[in-house]
Design a protein around this motif. Structure first.
Motif, mmCIF file in Angstrom:
data_model
loop_
_atom_site.group_PDB
_atom_site.id
_atom_site.type_symbol
_atom_site.label_atom_id
_atom_site.label_comp_id
_atom_site.label_asym_id
_atom_site.label_seq_id
_atom_site.Cartn_x
_atom_site.Cartn_y
_atom_site.Cartn_z
ATOM 1 N N ARG A 25 36.758 31.238 36.256
ATOM 2 C CA ARG A 25 37.383 32.315 35.468
ATOM 3 C C ARG A 25 37.527 31.830 34.046
ATOM 4 O O ARG A 25 37.776 30.644 33.811
ATOM 5 N N PHE A 26 37.388 32.760 33.118
ATOM 6 C CA PHE A 26 37.608 32.393 31.729
ATOM 7 C C PHE A 26 39.115 32.320 31.476
ATOM 8 O O PHE A 26 39.874 33.151 31.948
ATOM 9 N N PHE A 27 39.531 31.342 30.693
ATOM 10 C CA PHE A 27 40.939 31.058 30.442
ATOM 11 C C PHE A 27 41.293 31.460 29.012
ATOM 12 O O PHE A 27 40.735 30.910 28.056
ATOM 13 N N GLY A 28 42.189 32.464 28.856
ATOM 14 C CA GLY A 28 42.631 32.833 27.510
ATOM 15 C C GLY A 28 43.842 31.999 27.147
ATOM 16 O O GLY A 28 43.733 30.837 26.746
ATOM 17 N N GLY A 29 45.045 32.579 27.327
ATOM 18 C CA GLY A 29 46.268 31.801 27.116
ATOM 19 C C GLY A 29 46.808 31.268 28.434
ATOM 20 O O GLY A 29 47.700 30.429 28.453
ATOM 21 N N GLY A 30 46.298 31.779 29.538
ATOM 22 C CA GLY A 30 46.663 31.260 30.860
ATOM 23 C C GLY A 30 47.978 31.784 31.416
ATOM 24 O O GLY A 30 48.411 31.353 32.480
ATOM 25 N N THR A 31 48.611 32.758 30.738
ATOM 26 C CA THR A 31 49.925 33.197 31.242
ATOM 27 C C THR A 31 49.818 33.881 32.611
ATOM 28 O O THR A 31 50.735 33.800 33.411
ATOM 29 N N LEU A 32 48.689 34.532 32.873
ATOM 30 C CA LEU A 32 48.490 35.136 34.191
ATOM 31 C C LEU A 32 47.741 34.189 35.119
ATOM 32 O O LEU A 32 48.071 34.057 36.296
ATOM 33 N N LEU A 33 46.720 33.520 34.563
ATOM 34 C CA LEU A 33 45.895 32.657 35.426
ATOM 35 C C LEU A 33 46.689 31.460 35.958
ATOM 36 O O LEU A 33 46.563 31.108 37.136
ATOM 37 N N MET A 34 47.510 30.846 35.107
ATOM 38 C CA MET A 34 48.255 29.673 35.581
ATOM 39 C C MET A 34 49.303 30.089 36.619
ATOM 40 O O MET A 34 49.547 29.380 37.583
ATOM 41 N N ARG A 35 49.871 31.276 36.391
ATOM 42 C CA ARG A 35 50.833 31.765 37.382
ATOM 43 C C ARG A 35 50.133 32.008 38.712
ATOM 44 O O ARG A 35 50.622 31.639 39.773
ATOM 45 N N ALA A 36 48.922 32.594 38.636
ATOM 46 C CA ALA A 36 48.165 32.837 39.866
ATOM 47 C C ALA A 36 47.837 31.510 40.561
ATOM 48 O O ALA A 36 47.976 31.385 41.787
ATOM 49 N N ALA A 37 47.416 30.516 39.775
ATOM 50 C CA ALA A 37 47.082 29.203 40.366
ATOM 51 C C ALA A 37 48.320 28.600 41.020
ATOM 52 O O ALA A 37 48.265 28.087 42.145
ATOM 53 N N ASN A 38 49.454 28.712 40.326
ATOM 54 C CA ASN A 38 50.695 28.144 40.878
ATOM 55 C C ASN A 38 51.137 28.866 42.142
ATOM 56 O O ASN A 38 51.801 28.281 42.997
#
Ligand SMILES: Cc1cc2nc3c(=O)[nH]c(=O)nc-3n(C[C@H](O)[C@H](O)[C@H](O)COP(=O)(O)OP(=O)(O)OC[C@H]3O[C@@H](n4cnc5c(N)ncnc54)[C@H](O)[C@@H]3O)c2cc1C
Length: 272
Positions: A25-38
């Motif tokens: 997945r492309f990573f912008g600021g990660g506010t949604l992606l990091m939460r999803a990973a966590n």
């Protein structure tokens, strides 16, 4: 599951890595992606980042302002050419989120997120992708068919500047202030000529899975004076042709009940 992060100096290199890496997945600021990973989301095992400076530009062009997709909400708020977008950028989360949250990520955020995207939709922004020449796509087309663009990287968004700043209005309704999630977001763009509205645009957030246009309201407003009779008619038609969503914040019924009230307040300039 461990998540690998790959960082590239250019957007082109990042785009080609994204195409060739499975479950990336492309990573912008990660506010949604990091939460999803966590939270244990296993749909991706690689995050692709780019530190290309062109990803962070804010540039005035004849057509409007070109905003790099890696620009954050905080940067929008601080930029003098983007003062018209401050209400929308300011509506995204709290200071820590706005410090990281990017324009590109907001375009892909599912409802009830995507507050900035509602403003970009009403203003008729254009979306440009990495590696795809030409003029990109109108935001409306992008929103309609957003899944088709998964796997592409948004490079920039070109936003037409409102001719008269007072013709653009934005409100986010939430239960918790100031950082609550959207129960309903409304943006209107009502340019006037000879006192009449010409080219009305109205958009909602949190009413469907992604930002959408309120075309029945637009048709009622177009060509009219923005007087109390017109506003009453627009408010009565606020939900025509729209099936609001039910989520943990509000039912479809509740959204249907309140959308006209908030639209009327926005159109009359009542800032309650
Ligand atoms: C506590 C909290 C509160 C929040 N409150 C709000 C709020 O009030 N309003 C609101 O709108 N949002 C809110 N959000 C959601 C989110 O912060 C924003 O929508 C933000 O703009 C997402 O951007 P990002 O760069 O962090 O996205 P990321 O997490 O980096 O990515 C999100 C998605 O977008 C894709 N993506 C990112 N950039 C690009 C690009 N350039 N090209 C292609 N795909 C891309 C990613 O692959 C991913 O699928 C909140 C989030 C949190 C954690």
């Amino acid at each position: 599951m461990p998540v690998r992060v790959e960082t590239f100096d250019s957007l082109d290199a990042a785009a080609s890595a994204l195409r060739s890496t499975r479950s990336a997945r492309f990573f912008g600021g990660g506010t949604l992606l990091m939460r999803a990973a966590n939270h244990g989301d296993q749909s991706f095992d690689t995050l692709i980042r780019a530190r290309d400076p062109s990803f962070r530009h804010i540039r005035s062009e004849s057509e409007g302002v070109s905003i790099g997709a890696g620009v954050t909400m905080k940067e929008i708020i601080a930029h003098r050419d983007l003062s018209f977008l401050i209400p929308a950028a300011q509506a995204v989360g709290g200071p820590a989120v706005r410090n990281m949250a990017t324009v590109g990520g907001n375009l892909y955020a599912n409802s009830p997120y995507g507050d900035l995207a509602v403003a970009l939709l009403v203003l008729g922004a254009r979306i440009e992708f990495v590696g795809q020449g030409g003029r990109g796509v109108e935001i409306e087309e992008f929103m309609r068919d957003r899944d088709r663009h998964q796997g592409s990287i948004v490079r920039a968004v070109v936003v037409p500047r409102p001719r008269d700043p007072s013709s653009f209005r934005f409100v986010k309704v939430s239960r918790v202030k100031p950082k609550g999630i959207s129960l309903l977001t409304i943006a209107t763009y009502l340019p006037q000529s000879g006192g009449r509205i010409r080219g009305a645009r109205v958009a909602y957030g949190a009413m469907g899975p992604r930002p959408l246009r309120a075309t029945a309201v637009e048709r009622l407003l177009d060509g009219q004076y923005l007087d109390s009779a017109t506003i009453e008619r627009a408010a009565a038609a606020a939900c025509d042709g729209i099936e609001p969503r039910t989520d943990s914040l509000a039912s479809s019924w509740y959204r249907r009940e309140v959308v006209g009230i908030h639209l009327k307040r926005l159109l009359t300039g009542d800032r309650r």
